[in-house]
Design a protein around this motif. Structure first.
Motif, short mmCIF file in Angstrom:
data_model
loop_
_atom_site.label_atom_id
_atom_site.label_comp_id
_atom_site.label_asym_id
_atom_site.label_seq_id
_atom_site.Cartn_x
_atom_site.Cartn_y
_atom_site.Cartn_z
N CYS A 13 0.83 -1.20 0.00
CA CYS A 13 0.00 0.00 0.00
C CYS A 13 0.86 1.25 0.00
O CYS A 13 1.93 1.29 0.62
N LYS A 14 0.37 2.28 -0.68
CA LYS A 14 1.06 3.57 -0.69
C LYS A 14 0.75 4.31 0.60
O LYS A 14 -0.30 4.13 1.20
N ALA A 15 1.69 5.16 1.01
CA ALA A 15 1.50 5.99 2.20
C ALA A 15 0.21 6.78 2.04
O ALA A 15 -0.17 7.16 0.94
N ASN A 16 -0.48 7.02 3.17
CA ASN A 16 -1.72 7.78 3.15
C ASN A 16 -1.73 8.74 4.34
O ASN A 16 -0.70 8.97 4.94
N ALA A 21 5.00 6.30 5.28
CA ALA A 21 5.73 5.53 4.27
C ALA A 21 4.85 4.39 3.75
O ALA A 21 3.86 4.02 4.38
N ASP A 22 5.22 3.82 2.61
CA ASP A 22 4.51 2.67 2.07
C ASP A 22 4.59 1.52 3.07
O ASP A 22 5.52 1.44 3.88
N PHE A 23 3.62 0.62 3.00
CA PHE A 23 3.56 -0.50 3.94
C PHE A 23 2.91 -1.70 3.27
O PHE A 23 2.32 -1.60 2.21
N GLU A 41 4.15 -5.17 7.63
CA GLU A 41 5.48 -4.59 7.38
C GLU A 41 5.33 -3.10 7.16
O GLU A 41 4.50 -2.68 6.34
N TYR A 42 6.14 -2.32 7.87
CA TYR A 42 6.05 -0.87 7.77
C TYR A 42 7.38 -0.24 8.14
O TYR A 42 8.24 -0.87 8.75
N ILE A 58 -7.70 1.29 6.94
CA ILE A 58 -8.61 1.20 5.80
C ILE A 58 -8.03 2.09 4.72
O ILE A 58 -7.72 3.26 4.97
N ILE A 59 -7.86 1.53 3.52
CA ILE A 59 -7.20 2.26 2.44
C ILE A 59 -7.91 1.99 1.11
O ILE A 59 -8.47 0.90 0.91
N SER A 60 -7.88 2.96 0.25
CA SER A 60 -8.51 2.86 -1.07
C SER A 60 -7.90 1.73 -1.88
O SER A 60 -6.68 1.50 -1.84
N LEU A 61 -8.73 1.04 -2.64
CA LEU A 61 -8.23 -0.04 -3.50
C LEU A 61 -7.26 0.49 -4.55
O LEU A 61 -6.38 -0.24 -5.01
#
Length: 71
Positions: A13-16, A21-23, A41-42, A58-61
């Motif tokens: 996932c991209k950072a939000n 950072a990405d995770f 992992e982060y 919760i993150i966008s698809l």
């Protein structure tokens, strides 16, 4: 069109707004345009954030891509 994201998939996932950072993590639930991710992992700089979030985001698809599908 979204890629097939399913419960059990390992995703990157991209950072939000919650993470700097990405995770990576495992999909626990899929909603219409987002998914609940159990973060595994982060980046070290997100230690406090991940504790506050209890390792769930919760993150966008559109902000994730599958790394490995469920077997």
């Amino acid at each position: 069109m979204f890629m097939a994201i399913e419960v059990g998939n390992l995703v990157r996932c991209k950072a939000n707004g919650n993470m700097e950072a990405d995770f990576s993590g495992t999909v626990e639930k899929v909603y219409e345009n987002s998914a609940l991710i159990a973060v595994t992992e982060y980046d070290e700089k997100d230690n406090m954030n991940i504790e506050d979030l209890q390792h769930k985001v919760i993150i966008s698809l559109t902000k994730m891509k599958p790394i490995k599908a469920q077997k």
